[in-house]
Design a protein around this motif. Sequence first.
Motif, short mmCIF file in Angstrom:
data_model
loop_
_atom_site.label_atom_id
_atom_site.label_comp_id
_atom_site.label_asym_id
_atom_site.label_seq_id
_atom_site.Cartn_x
_atom_site.Cartn_y
_atom_site.Cartn_z
N SER A 333 1.79 20.09 -10.75
CA SER A 333 1.10 18.81 -10.86
C SER A 333 2.05 17.64 -10.61
N ILE A 334 3.28 17.76 -11.14
CA ILE A 334 4.28 16.70 -10.92
C ILE A 334 4.61 16.59 -9.43
N GLN A 335 4.83 17.73 -8.79
CA GLN A 335 5.12 17.72 -7.35
C GLN A 335 3.96 17.12 -6.56
N SER A 336 2.74 17.54 -6.91
CA SER A 336 1.56 17.05 -6.20
C SER A 336 1.40 15.55 -6.36
N LEU A 337 1.67 15.04 -7.57
CA LEU A 337 1.57 13.60 -7.80
C LEU A 337 2.61 12.85 -6.97
N PHE A 338 3.80 13.40 -6.90
CA PHE A 338 4.87 12.77 -6.11
C PHE A 338 4.45 12.63 -4.65
N TYR A 339 3.91 13.71 -4.07
CA TYR A 339 3.51 13.65 -2.66
C TYR A 339 2.26 12.81 -2.46
N LEU A 340 1.39 12.78 -3.45
CA LEU A 340 0.20 11.93 -3.37
C LEU A 340 0.60 10.47 -3.33
N LEU A 341 1.57 10.10 -4.15
CA LEU A 341 2.05 8.71 -4.15
C LEU A 341 2.65 8.34 -2.80
N SER A 342 3.33 9.29 -2.17
CA SER A 342 3.91 8.99 -0.86
C SER A 342 2.82 8.80 0.19
N VAL A 343 1.73 9.56 0.08
CA VAL A 343 0.60 9.39 1.00
C VAL A 343 -0.04 8.02 0.80
N ILE A 344 -0.22 7.65 -0.46
CA ILE A 344 -0.78 6.33 -0.76
C ILE A 344 0.11 5.23 -0.18
N GLY A 345 1.40 5.39 -0.35
CA GLY A 345 2.33 4.40 0.16
C GLY A 345 2.29 4.26 1.68
N ASN A 346 2.01 5.38 2.37
CA ASN A 346 1.97 5.35 3.84
C ASN A 346 0.67 4.77 4.39
N ILE A 347 -0.41 4.89 3.65
CA ILE A 347 -1.70 4.42 4.17
C ILE A 347 -2.12 3.08 3.61
N SER A 348 -1.42 2.61 2.56
CA SER A 348 -1.81 1.36 1.94
C SER A 348 -1.11 0.18 2.60
N ALA A 349 -1.78 -0.94 2.61
CA ALA A 349 -1.18 -2.18 3.12
C ALA A 349 -0.79 -3.06 1.94
N GLY A 350 0.18 -3.96 2.19
CA GLY A 350 0.58 -4.87 1.12
C GLY A 350 1.72 -4.32 0.31
N LYS A 351 2.14 -5.07 -0.68
CA LYS A 351 3.32 -4.75 -1.48
C LYS A 351 2.93 -3.83 -2.63
N GLN A 352 3.58 -2.68 -2.73
CA GLN A 352 3.36 -1.77 -3.84
C GLN A 352 4.56 -1.78 -4.78
N GLY A 353 4.36 -1.24 -5.94
CA GLY A 353 5.44 -1.15 -6.91
C GLY A 353 6.36 0.01 -6.61
N LYS A 354 7.42 0.10 -7.37
CA LYS A 354 8.42 1.14 -7.16
C LYS A 354 7.83 2.53 -7.33
N LEU A 355 6.76 2.66 -8.14
CA LEU A 355 6.13 3.95 -8.36
C LEU A 355 5.64 4.55 -7.04
N VAL A 356 5.30 3.69 -6.09
CA VAL A 356 4.76 4.15 -4.81
C VAL A 356 5.82 4.14 -3.72
N TYR A 357 6.56 3.03 -3.57
CA TYR A 357 7.41 2.94 -2.39
C TYR A 357 8.63 3.83 -2.43
N LEU A 358 9.11 4.20 -3.62
CA LEU A 358 10.27 5.09 -3.66
C LEU A 358 9.90 6.51 -3.22
N PRO A 359 8.79 7.12 -3.75
CA PRO A 359 8.38 8.43 -3.20
C PRO A 359 8.10 8.38 -1.70
N THR A 360 7.50 7.26 -1.25
CA THR A 360 7.20 7.11 0.18
C THR A 360 8.48 7.13 1.00
N PHE A 361 9.47 6.39 0.55
CA PHE A 361 10.74 6.33 1.28
C PHE A 361 11.42 7.69 1.30
#
Length: 399
Positions: A333-361
Amino acid sequence: MIVFFFWLSIFIIVYTYAGYPALLYLLGKACRKTKEYEDYEPSITLLIAAYNEEDFIRRKLDNSLNLDYPSEKLQILVVADGSTDKTAEIVQTYESRHVELCFQPQRQGKLAAIDRAMAFARGDIVLFSDANNIYEPGTLKSLVVPFSDPTVGGVSGAKHIIKDENTLGESEGLYWKYESFIKKQETRLGSCSGVSGEIFAIRRALYEPAPRHIINDDFYLAMRLLRRGYRIVYVPQARSFERTSYSKKDEIIRRKRINAGRYQALRYFRQIFPLKYPRLMWQVISHKVFRLLLPFAMIVAFLTNGLALVPGLSKGEPSILRLTFPFNWIIFSIQSLFYLLSVIGNISAGKQGKLVYLPTFLVNSNIASFQGFLQFIKGNETALWEKVKRADNGEQINA
């Protein structure tokens, strides 16, 4: 075997990102204090590699001319081989201000251009720079001081990302702060194993031409210095600033090429790595080579964790080491959440918090690393850079 490969992958990930920096910090505190250097003011050649940089070169030259260093000891040399825009013409307008141009119409790659320009370099120290980064006024003075020690063959400054509305800049900025920490600790042990190519200085007498097909020229030059017994020092007070890539796609293109260059360097393991120096080899393997394993470790960790969820493949009393219920589900579940956040970061527009942009990076960086591996095994690597667009609003950057 599922459990073994899962924990091996987790070890690679944790050691690379956290374990190695922690060991460096502890060893640095135990072994050595920061070395004090004497004042030193040698002659410098600021060698600027510029290919089709008409949007940046004027700002770069203005910044270079305003650096706090005696003008009689500073040679500013621009190599613009192959440029098809107005880069060379713009540089020529600075001739009255003692800026020198090295130009030929044929494009043979950055290394070929640098090799040709080195014949015109007069400084005892050569500082390699790009056209799209700028230095703080006191950077040159800070950068050359360690050369007062004859055992120092190269010095690297700090790379900083200018903050803007691009969330990629936030995450890349954090990455370079992380890199800065590692280089500081490595330097406390005697020598660092990584350099920033846009602010990397070496003794001119120690320069060795690299094979023309080498991708990561800065890494090659650094390894050759270490192999010959010279130290490379990191000076965080010498600061270079630049904007991040224009988009995540551009950043992946850039990182894919860099990682293809890292895989390429392994081909020259015996020729360039400091094999006679065990501590340096540990640093290079931990800092550079292990990072090439990260995308594979992340894939294996996720797949083996998924297999551990299959009834009958992972059974017994609850044990996190054996990856049995409920720990198999918790970790998955932790791994899945990490990758889900990266997907959100890649498809979302605008400024996100560190919770999203760090997994994305982190995910994008390792995707680029895997793509670099594929590029390498296909034999598609080339010494000619695929130029990517940099985020810039056209305003003067103040540093």
